[in-house]
Scaffold this active site. Structure first.
Site, PDB file in Angstrom:
ATOM      1  N   ASP A  35       0.821  -1.210   0.000  1.00 46.19           N
ATOM      2  CA  ASP A  35       0.000   0.000   0.000  1.00 46.19           C
ATOM      3  C   ASP A  35       0.858   1.264   0.000  1.00 46.19           C
ATOM      4  OD1 ASP A  35      -2.283   1.459   0.019  1.00 46.19           O
ATOM      5  OD2 ASP A  35      -2.735   1.164   2.139  1.00 46.19           O
ATOM      6  N   ASN A  71     -10.592  -3.335  -6.630  1.00 47.86           N
ATOM      7  CA  ASN A  71      -9.736  -2.386  -7.355  1.00 47.86           C
ATOM      8  C   ASN A  71     -10.186  -2.106  -8.794  1.00 47.86           C
ATOM      9  OD1 ASN A  71      -6.627  -3.415  -5.720  1.00 47.86           O
ATOM     10  ND2 ASN A  71      -7.978  -1.695  -5.269  1.00 47.86           N
TER      11      ASN A  71
HETATM   12  C1  FPP Z   1      -2.337   0.004  -3.214  1.00 49.27           C
HETATM   13  O1  FPP Z   1      -1.749   1.288  -3.145  1.00 49.27           O
HETATM   14  C2  FPP Z   1      -1.659  -0.730  -4.263  1.00 49.27           C
HETATM   15  C3  FPP Z   1      -2.280  -1.363  -5.293  1.00 49.27           C
HETATM   16  C4  FPP Z   1      -3.740  -1.390  -5.474  1.00 49.27           C
HETATM   17  C5  FPP Z   1      -1.488  -2.045  -6.338  1.00 49.27           C
HETATM   18  C6  FPP Z   1      -0.315  -2.860  -5.843  1.00 49.27           C
HETATM   19  C7  FPP Z   1       0.403  -3.404  -6.992  1.00 49.27           C
HETATM   20  C8  FPP Z   1       1.725  -3.283  -7.213  1.00 49.27           C
HETATM   21  C9  FPP Z   1       2.676  -2.669  -6.268  1.00 49.27           C
HETATM   22  C10 FPP Z   1       2.320  -3.857  -8.452  1.00 49.27           C
HETATM   23  C11 FPP Z   1       2.850  -5.223  -8.106  1.00 49.27           C
HETATM   24  C12 FPP Z   1       3.446  -5.846  -9.258  1.00 49.27           C
HETATM   25  C13 FPP Z   1       3.555  -7.167  -9.436  1.00 49.27           C
HETATM   26  C14 FPP Z   1       4.314  -7.596 -10.597  1.00 49.27           C
HETATM   27  C15 FPP Z   1       2.966  -8.192  -8.551  1.00 49.27           C
HETATM   28  P1  FPP Z   1      -2.617   2.570  -3.482  1.00 49.27           P
HETATM   29  O2  FPP Z   1      -2.587   2.803  -4.931  1.00 49.27           O
HETATM   30  O3  FPP Z   1      -3.996   2.382  -2.924  1.00 49.27           O
HETATM   31  O4  FPP Z   1      -1.855   3.674  -2.713  1.00 49.27           O
HETATM   32  P2  FPP Z   1      -2.497   4.946  -2.006  1.00 49.27           P
HETATM   33  O5  FPP Z   1      -3.267   4.413  -0.825  1.00 49.27           O
HETATM   34  O6  FPP Z   1      -1.292   5.738  -1.589  1.00 49.27           O
HETATM   35  O7  FPP Z   1      -3.347   5.638  -3.015  1.00 49.27           O
END
Ligand code: FPP
Length: 243
Positions: free
Chosen positions: A20, A68
């Site tokens: 996250d 998501n």
């Molecule tokens: C949540 O952070 C993160 C996600 C919904 C996506 C996580 C995916 C990756 C890190 C890519 C992984 C790659 C592979 C190849 C497995 P957020 O976007 O909600 O962050 P925020 O809370 O700061 O907005």
């Protein structure tokens, strides 16, 4: 191989990571959210390799939840692209016979995933099945409640067909129908970025998990943070309901 690995007295068998904070990381730098996910994907690779080097046998990363899909189309597309890139890269590494090659598993609903991604997932799972150094579960289109619903439906079908009786249903049987069947439950679940919730991650499996929270945003997460988690874990006294 990393030469600076501390000596740990006990190691968790399975660590769950909620990746996250990518969006906030990008925003702080005036970048698009997708750049945060790209940086997060790099961190994912580094942390997988470090966990393999340390000797952790199972890791699960929350990459995309069933909720998501409601994100902007551009962001969803960018994430799907990152998953594809990782799978294509896994294919290349397979050819290079990299020692840290992992057994790759995708957990979550397959329905609704783009067809080309699905083909890559099936190939990666098949090809990497022979490896046992570390099992990397990527939770994609995953929701803990959806996983339990799926398990309940599968069990209900067996009961209906007469292959199982209601009295046969036990915690072990339910464990056989969840996506991580055959793997130990996560000993510790890690959530960076200052949030203190599970968000539908490993709902069944987390019954006795320890938790580790921190304000670090996922793209900034390092091997040192893994060491901190492991030192912290070895001090915890897990009683599983006993005294
Ligand atoms: C949540 O952070 C993160 C996600 C919904 C996506 C996580 C995916 C990756 C890190 C890519 C992984 C790659 C592979 C190849 C497995 P957020 O976007 O909600 O962050 P925020 O809370 O700061 O907005």
């Amino acid at each position: 191989m990393n030469d600076n690995i501390p000596v740990f007295e006990v190691l968790p068998q399975h660590i769950g990571f909620i990746m996250d904070g990518n969006g906030r990381w990008a925003k702080m730098r005036g970048l698009e959210r997708s750049e945060g996910h790209k940086a997060g994907a790099k961190t994912f690779r580094r942390i997988v390799e470090y966990c393999a080097d340390v000797g952790i046998k199972h890791v699960t990363f929350y990459a995309f939840s069933t909720e998501n899909w409601s994100r902007p189309e551009k962001e969803v597309k960018a994430l799907m692209k990152l998953f594809k890139e990782y799978l294509l890269e896994a294919d290349e590494r397979e050819k290079e016979n990299d020692i840290r090659q992992s057994r790759i598993r995708f957990i979550g609903e397959r329905e609704g995933l783009p067809k080309d991604l699905l083909r890559l997932i099936e190939k990666a799972e098949k090809v990497s099945n022979k490896y046992s150094k570390i099992t990397v579960n990527v939770a994609l289109n995953y929701g803990g409640r959806a996983e339990l619903t799926h398990a309940v439906k599968e069990i209900a079908k067996k009961v209906k067909n007469g292959e199982m009786s209601v009295d046969d249903i036990s915690e072990d049987v339910i464990g056989d129908y969840i996506y991580t069947a055959g793997q130990p439950d996560p000993d510790i679940i890690v959530r960076p970025s200052g949030e203190y919730r599970l968000s539908n991650f490993l709902t069944w499996q987390s019954a006795y998990s320890e938790f580790w929270f921190s304000d670090i945003l996922w793209p900034d997460f390092t091997e040192k943070d893994v060491n901190d988690i492991l030192f912290d874990y070895q001090k915890r006294n897990r009683r599983f309901g006993g005294v």
